[in-house]
Write a protein that holds these residues in place. Structure first.
Motif, PDB file in Angstrom:
ATOM      1  N   VAL A 164      21.224  -4.475  78.995  1.00 10.96           N
ATOM      2  CA  VAL A 164      21.187  -3.498  77.881  1.00 10.96           C
ATOM      3  C   VAL A 164      22.531  -3.125  77.758  1.00 10.96           C
ATOM      4  CG1 VAL A 164      20.097  -0.917  76.976  1.00 10.96           C
ATOM      5  CG2 VAL A 164      18.696  -2.917  78.596  1.00 10.96           C
ATOM      6  N   VAL A 165      22.187  -3.141  76.168  1.00  4.70           N
ATOM      7  CA  VAL A 165      24.229  -2.422  75.945  1.00  4.70           C
ATOM      8  C   VAL A 165      23.784  -1.393  75.008  1.00  4.70           C
ATOM      9  CG1 VAL A 165      25.821  -2.693  74.537  1.00  4.70           C
ATOM     10  CG2 VAL A 165      24.934  -4.834  75.710  1.00  4.70           C
ATOM     11  N   PHE A 166      24.344  -0.235  75.425  1.00  3.67           N
ATOM     12  CA  PHE A 166      24.602   1.454  75.259  1.00  3.67           C
ATOM     13  C   PHE A 166      25.598   1.532  73.815  1.00  3.67           C
ATOM     14  CE2 PHE A 166      21.731   1.437  78.994  1.00  3.67           C
ATOM     15  CZ  PHE A 166      20.859   2.188  78.067  1.00  3.67           C
ATOM     16  N   CYS A 167      25.474   1.652  72.722  1.00  3.38           N
ATOM     17  CA  CYS A 167      26.717   1.724  71.725  1.00  3.38           C
ATOM     18  C   CYS A 167      27.196   2.500  71.571  1.00  3.38           C
ATOM     19  CB  CYS A 167      26.069   0.300  70.350  1.00  3.38           C
ATOM     20  SG  CYS A 167      25.302  -0.909  71.325  1.00  3.38           S
ATOM     21  N   GLY A 168      28.640   2.586  71.280  1.00  2.00           N
ATOM     22  CA  GLY A 168      28.613   3.734  70.694  1.00  2.00           C
ATOM     23  C   GLY A 168      28.105   4.491  69.605  1.00  2.00           C
ATOM     24  N   ASP A 169      27.913   4.020  68.678  1.00  2.35           N
ATOM     25  CA  ASP A 169      27.246   4.122  67.624  1.00  2.35           C
ATOM     26  C   ASP A 169      26.163   3.182  66.910  1.00  2.35           C
ATOM     27  OD1 ASP A 169      28.775   2.662  65.295  1.00  2.35           O
ATOM     28  OD2 ASP A 169      30.613   3.663  65.721  1.00  2.35           O
ATOM     29  N   ASP A 170      25.938   3.425  65.521  1.00  6.53           N
ATOM     30  CA  ASP A 170      24.746   2.495  65.074  1.00  6.53           C
ATOM     31  C   ASP A 170      25.193   1.180  64.178  1.00  6.53           C
ATOM     32  OD1 ASP A 170      23.020   4.075  66.141  1.00  6.53           O
ATOM     33  OD2 ASP A 170      22.417   5.049  65.059  1.00  6.53           O
ATOM     34  N   ARG A 171      26.458   2.037  64.032  1.00  6.16           N
ATOM     35  CA  ARG A 171      27.739   0.560  63.589  1.00  6.16           C
ATOM     36  C   ARG A 171      27.986  -0.584  64.149  1.00  6.16           C
ATOM     37  NH1 ARG A 171      27.455   4.949  60.330  1.00  6.16           N
ATOM     38  NH2 ARG A 171      27.057   5.066  58.235  1.00  6.16           N
ATOM     39  N   LEU A 172      28.197   0.358  65.301  1.00  7.05           N
ATOM     40  CA  LEU A 172      29.018  -0.905  65.953  1.00  7.05           C
ATOM     41  C   LEU A 172      27.924  -1.826  66.713  1.00  7.05           C
ATOM     42  CD1 LEU A 172      31.198  -1.892  68.301  1.00  7.05           C
ATOM     43  CD2 LEU A 172      30.379   0.020  69.569  1.00  7.05           C
ATOM     44  N   LEU A 173      26.460  -1.423  67.058  1.00 12.13           N
ATOM     45  CA  LEU A 173      24.973  -1.293  67.336  1.00 12.13           C
ATOM     46  C   LEU A 173      24.943  -3.117  66.562  1.00 12.13           C
ATOM     47  CD1 LEU A 173      21.785  -0.487  68.538  1.00 12.13           C
ATOM     48  CD2 LEU A 173      21.846  -1.588  67.175  1.00 12.13           C
ATOM     49  N   ALA A 174      25.101  -2.545  64.915  1.00  8.60           N
ATOM     50  CA  ALA A 174      24.531  -3.965  63.560  1.00  8.60           C
ATOM     51  C   ALA A 174      25.683  -4.967  63.867  1.00  8.60           C
ATOM     52  CB  ALA A 174      24.989  -3.137  62.727  1.00  8.60           C
ATOM     53  N   ASP A 175      26.654  -4.112  64.307  1.00  8.30           N
ATOM     54  CA  ASP A 175      27.947  -5.394  64.898  1.00  8.30           C
ATOM     55  C   ASP A 175      27.669  -6.778  65.920  1.00  8.30           C
ATOM     56  OD1 ASP A 175      29.194  -4.647  62.701  1.00  8.30           O
ATOM     57  OD2 ASP A 175      30.985  -3.883  63.723  1.00  8.30           O
ATOM     58  N   ILE A 176      27.088  -5.912  67.121  1.00  6.20           N
ATOM     59  CA  ILE A 176      27.135  -6.330  68.307  1.00  6.20           C
ATOM     60  C   ILE A 176      25.847  -6.879  67.826  1.00  6.20           C
ATOM     61  CG2 ILE A 176      26.583  -6.291  70.854  1.00  6.20           C
ATOM     62  CD1 ILE A 176      27.771  -3.774  70.526  1.00  6.20           C
ATOM     63  N   ASP A 177      24.943  -6.723  67.620  1.00 11.11           N
ATOM     64  CA  ASP A 177      23.632  -7.364  66.776  1.00 11.11           C
ATOM     65  C   ASP A 177      23.485  -9.112  66.659  1.00 11.11           C
ATOM     66  OD1 ASP A 177      20.167  -7.300  66.580  1.00 11.11           O
ATOM     67  OD2 ASP A 177      20.701  -7.603  64.299  1.00 11.11           O
ATOM     68  N   ARG A 178      24.822  -8.922  65.422  1.00 10.76           N
ATOM     69  CA  ARG A 178      24.980  -9.657  64.815  1.00 10.76           C
ATOM     70  C   ARG A 178      25.226 -10.894  65.838  1.00 10.76           C
ATOM     71  NH1 ARG A 178      26.406  -6.090  60.521  1.00 10.76           N
ATOM     72  NH2 ARG A 178      28.151  -5.988  61.566  1.00 10.76           N
ATOM     73  N   GLY A 179      26.325 -11.243  66.582  1.00 18.16           N
ATOM     74  CA  GLY A 179      27.008 -11.238  68.199  1.00 18.16           C
ATOM     75  C   GLY A 179      25.624 -11.838  68.597  1.00 18.16           C
TER      76      GLY A 179
END
Length: 106
Positions: A10-25
């Motif tokens: 489970v990755v806790f992302c610093g913000d929701d835009r970063l989450l979107a980038d990690i999600d694509r990865g």
């Protein structure tokens, strides 16, 4: 990147835009699909008023820090200071974060 094939993350992302980038990865790496879950942090809303993380395939929730309310509170404090309505120091305004689960995103 070392990946233990039997584990999940489970990755806790610093913000929701970063989450979107990690999600694509994660989506681009088939070995990670189903093993990585993401949690956002800020509760950013899109133009339609829904949470930005709603479109992320691997998101299990976000922490809504209520950025709009934070902005309103900051504006009030600055206006009070400008008008000299704050006597004797700094104003503090607490805006409570709220957990948003994947059920609320659907």
């Amino acid at each position: 990147m070392f990946i233990n094939r039997a584990s999940s993350l489970v990755v806790f992302c610093g913000d929701d835009r970063l989450l979107a980038d990690i999600d694509r990865g994660v989506t681009a790496n088939p070995a990670l699909i189903g093993r990585v879950s993401l949690v956002g942090y800020d509760g950013a809303l899109g133009p339609d008023g829904s949470y930005l993380v709603r479109s992320a395939r691997h998101c299990i929730g976000t922490i809504d820090t209520q950025p709009r309310l934070q902005g309103e509170a900051a504006g009030r404090v600055l206006l009070e200071e400008y008008r000299n309505e704050v006597a004797g120091g700094l104003s503090r305004v607490l805006v409570e974060p709220r957990s948003v689960t994947s059920r609320e995103l659907d």
